[in-house]
Design a protein around this motif. Structure first.
Motif, mmCIF file in Angstrom:
data_model
loop_
_atom_site.group_PDB
_atom_site.id
_atom_site.type_symbol
_atom_site.label_atom_id
_atom_site.label_comp_id
_atom_site.label_asym_id
_atom_site.label_seq_id
_atom_site.Cartn_x
_atom_site.Cartn_y
_atom_site.Cartn_z
ATOM 1 N N ALA A 69 0.855 -1.196 0.000
ATOM 2 C CA ALA A 69 0.000 0.000 0.000
ATOM 3 C C ALA A 69 0.889 1.244 0.000
ATOM 4 N N SER A 70 1.576 1.450 -1.105
ATOM 5 C CA SER A 70 2.542 2.546 -1.170
ATOM 6 C C SER A 70 2.292 3.412 -2.391
ATOM 7 N N ALA A 71 2.818 4.600 -2.358
ATOM 8 C CA ALA A 71 2.725 5.486 -3.524
ATOM 9 C C ALA A 71 3.471 4.865 -4.702
ATOM 10 N N ARG A 72 4.531 4.156 -4.434
ATOM 11 C CA ARG A 72 5.309 3.511 -5.501
ATOM 12 C C ARG A 72 4.444 2.539 -6.292
ATOM 13 N N GLU A 73 3.575 1.817 -5.593
ATOM 14 C CA GLU A 73 2.730 0.829 -6.256
ATOM 15 C C GLU A 73 1.805 1.481 -7.276
ATOM 16 N N SER A 74 1.509 2.764 -7.099
ATOM 17 C CA SER A 74 0.610 3.444 -8.036
ATOM 18 C C SER A 74 1.213 3.541 -9.441
ATOM 19 N N ALA A 75 2.517 3.386 -9.568
ATOM 20 C CA ALA A 75 3.144 3.432 -10.895
ATOM 21 C C ALA A 75 2.594 2.330 -11.795
ATOM 22 N N ALA A 76 2.339 1.155 -11.235
ATOM 23 C CA ALA A 76 1.779 0.052 -12.023
ATOM 24 C C ALA A 76 0.389 0.415 -12.534
ATOM 25 N N ARG A 77 -0.386 1.091 -11.701
ATOM 26 C CA ARG A 77 -1.738 1.503 -12.107
ATOM 27 C C ARG A 77 -1.682 2.579 -13.188
ATOM 28 N N VAL A 78 -0.698 3.436 -13.123
ATOM 29 C CA VAL A 78 -0.538 4.478 -14.144
ATOM 30 C C VAL A 78 -0.198 3.842 -15.494
ATOM 31 N N ALA A 79 0.665 2.843 -15.494
ATOM 32 C CA ALA A 79 1.023 2.174 -16.752
ATOM 33 C C ALA A 79 -0.205 1.541 -17.401
ATOM 34 N N ILE A 80 -1.025 0.881 -16.603
ATOM 35 C CA ILE A 80 -2.254 0.263 -17.119
ATOM 36 C C ILE A 80 -3.243 1.337 -17.563
ATOM 37 N N GLY A 81 -3.329 2.414 -16.782
ATOM 38 C CA GLY A 81 -4.205 3.521 -17.151
ATOM 39 C C GLY A 81 -3.807 4.156 -18.471
ATOM 40 N N ALA A 82 -2.511 4.204 -18.736
ATOM 41 C CA ALA A 82 -2.033 4.750 -20.007
ATOM 42 C C ALA A 82 -2.508 3.895 -21.176
ATOM 43 N N LEU A 83 -2.508 2.577 -20.994
ATOM 44 C CA LEU A 83 -3.020 1.695 -22.049
ATOM 45 C C LEU A 83 -4.510 1.914 -22.254
ATOM 46 N N ALA A 84 -5.248 2.095 -21.163
ATOM 47 C CA ALA A 84 -6.678 2.375 -21.268
ATOM 48 C C ALA A 84 -6.912 3.702 -21.997
ATOM 49 N N LYS A 85 -6.066 4.707 -21.723
ATOM 50 C CA LYS A 85 -6.180 5.990 -22.415
ATOM 51 C C LYS A 85 -5.941 5.828 -23.917
ATOM 52 N N LEU A 86 -4.972 4.994 -24.291
ATOM 53 C CA LEU A 86 -4.710 4.756 -25.708
ATOM 54 C C LEU A 86 -5.922 4.107 -26.383
ATOM 55 N N PHE A 87 -6.569 3.196 -25.671
ATOM 56 C CA PHE A 87 -7.773 2.548 -26.205
ATOM 57 C C PHE A 87 -8.878 3.583 -26.386
ATOM 58 N N LEU A 88 -9.099 4.425 -25.378
ATOM 59 C CA LEU A 88 -10.129 5.453 -25.475
ATOM 60 C C LEU A 88 -9.843 6.439 -26.611
ATOM 61 N N LYS A 89 -8.568 6.723 -26.802
ATOM 62 C CA LYS A 89 -8.163 7.644 -27.877
ATOM 63 C C LYS A 89 -8.588 7.095 -29.241
ATOM 64 N N GLU A 90 -8.503 5.772 -29.412
ATOM 65 C CA GLU A 90 -8.951 5.135 -30.660
ATOM 66 C C GLU A 90 -10.443 5.323 -30.873
ATOM 67 N N LEU A 91 -11.181 5.528 -29.791
ATOM 68 C CA LEU A 91 -12.634 5.743 -29.859
ATOM 69 C C LEU A 91 -12.966 7.235 -29.860
ATOM 70 N N SER A 92 -11.944 8.076 -30.072
ATOM 71 C CA SER A 92 -12.083 9.537 -30.096
ATOM 72 C C SER A 92 -12.537 10.100 -28.751
ATOM 73 N N ILE A 93 -12.117 9.440 -27.664
ATOM 74 C CA ILE A 93 -12.420 9.918 -26.318
ATOM 75 C C ILE A 93 -11.099 10.313 -25.676
ATOM 76 N N GLU A 94 -11.023 11.543 -25.181
ATOM 77 C CA GLU A 94 -9.806 12.001 -24.517
ATOM 78 C C GLU A 94 -10.070 12.234 -23.048
ATOM 79 N N VAL A 95 -9.098 11.879 -22.223
ATOM 80 C CA VAL A 95 -9.193 12.078 -20.782
ATOM 81 C C VAL A 95 -8.290 13.220 -20.414
#
Length: 156
Positions: free
Chosen positions: A130-156
């Motif tokens: 339960a550390s701030a460091r662990e959030s880096a893994a979530r950011v990497a996955i979130g970036a992939l989700a953002k790329l998927f949304l971008k393909e659908l013309s949705i920007e975050v």
């Protein structure tokens, strides 16, 4: 449906994140993912650890020739600080005298609740997960989700 899972500890050898449900053929922009990881490091509460780590996503599976292949994607973020911790937090049986015990849980964190839930005599293992460091893994996955949304013309 997208599903994700993270693994790893703050002072462990690496953080690993998994995401499933992304379609095949999605372009994975390494620079974009790494930029999102960099943005995370610019945020509130920058500590000494932020100066040590320079995150770059290392894709282990699910991506070939820069595109998703429809299978689950595994991303690894090595922890550079692992070298300083591998004797005190080894995966294998180690020297108990080198263990860095955390007897006082941090206020406002999951330390006490986790130690009680898992019946740990102290809070080190909860703090590691339960550390701030662990959030880096979530950011990497979130970036992939953002790329998927971008393909659908949705920007975050």
């Amino acid at each position: 449906m997208l599903r994700y899972l993270t693994s790893g500890e703050s002072h462990g050898e690496a953080l690993v994140a998994f995401i499933s449900g992304l379609p095949a053929g999605l372009t994975v922009d390494q620079e974009f993912v790494d930029h999102e990881l960099w943005r995370r490091q610019q945020g509130f509460g920058r500590g000494g650890r932020m100066k040590i780590e320079r995150d770059s996503a290392h894709f282990l599976s699910g991506v070939r020739h820069g595109k998703t292949i429809g299978s689950p994607i595994a991303v690894m973020l090595p922890n550079r600080d692992w070298q300083n911790w591998k004797e005190s937090l080894p995966v294998e049986i180690g020297d108990p005298e080198k263990h860095k015990r955390v007897a006082s849980p941090r206020p406002g964190h999951a330390d006490l609740a986790g130690a009680l839930k898992y019946d740990f005599p102290e809070a080190r293992y909860v703090l590691e997960r339960a550390s701030a460091r662990e959030s880096a893994a979530r950011v990497a996955i979130g970036a992939l989700a953002k790329l998927f949304l971008k393909e659908l013309s949705i920007e975050v």
